[in-house]
Structures are given as C-alpha cells and as structure tokens.
Design a protein around this motif. Structure first.
Motif: not given
Length: 102
Positions: A30-38, A48-58
C-alpha cells in the motif's frame, strides 16, 4: 470553518473510535499518504460531513501531522481568498469565522 476545527480537535485529541491506534501502519504494497494529502482529504470530507472518509484520512498520519496539515491548508486557503478578494488575510479569516470587524 469553525466546525472543521472542532471536528479536527476531536479527531486529534482522542481516537474517534475506541481502540483505534493513532496511526495505522501501511500494509505491504500500500502506498503511504503524506500529511498534506491526509489534510486535504480530511477537510474536504469534513465539509461534506463524510465521517467515514474523515476517519480514513485521520488514520493515514499521526494526529500532530494531521493538525499541522490542516493548519497549513487553512493558511493557504485564507491567503488565496484574500488575494482573490483583494482584502487582507485577517479580514478574510474573521469573515469566514463570522467574527465582527476588529
């Protein structure tokens, strides 16, 4: 905008889900995400009030890195809006937060 910071504060001070580690180790391949992408994904998901995606990015970076990335994104957004509106960054920031003129 203030709501985004409230959500971020909750995300970085305690895990949003019980038992979730602060960072999730990358799986093999899996590729690593950088802090700016996160930060970009987190803020867009928050808007967009998308808690699932927020949890993923965090989970992509440490809470400290996410906080720094969101702060940097906020600074850049205020500067871009200020240039676009031909106003000072302070005026734009206060307007976005719904604060009265100082």
């Amino acid at each position: 905008m203030a709501a985004i910071f409230g959500v971020l504060r909750r995300a970085v001070t305690t895990s949003r889900r019980a038992g979730r580690p602060a960072t999730v180790p990358a799986a093999a391949g899996r590729r690593q995400h950088n802090l700016f992408e996160a930060a970009a994904v987190f803020v867009a998901a928050s808007a967009e009030d998308d808690e699932e995606r927020m949890d993923e990015a965090s989970g992509w970076v440490s809470p400290e890195q996410l906080s720094f990335g969101v702060s940097e994104l906020a600074c850049r957004a205020v500067i871009a809006l200020a240039r676009e509106r031909n106003e000072s960054p302070q005026v734009v920031a206060r307007e976005l937060l719904g604060l009265s003129d100082a």
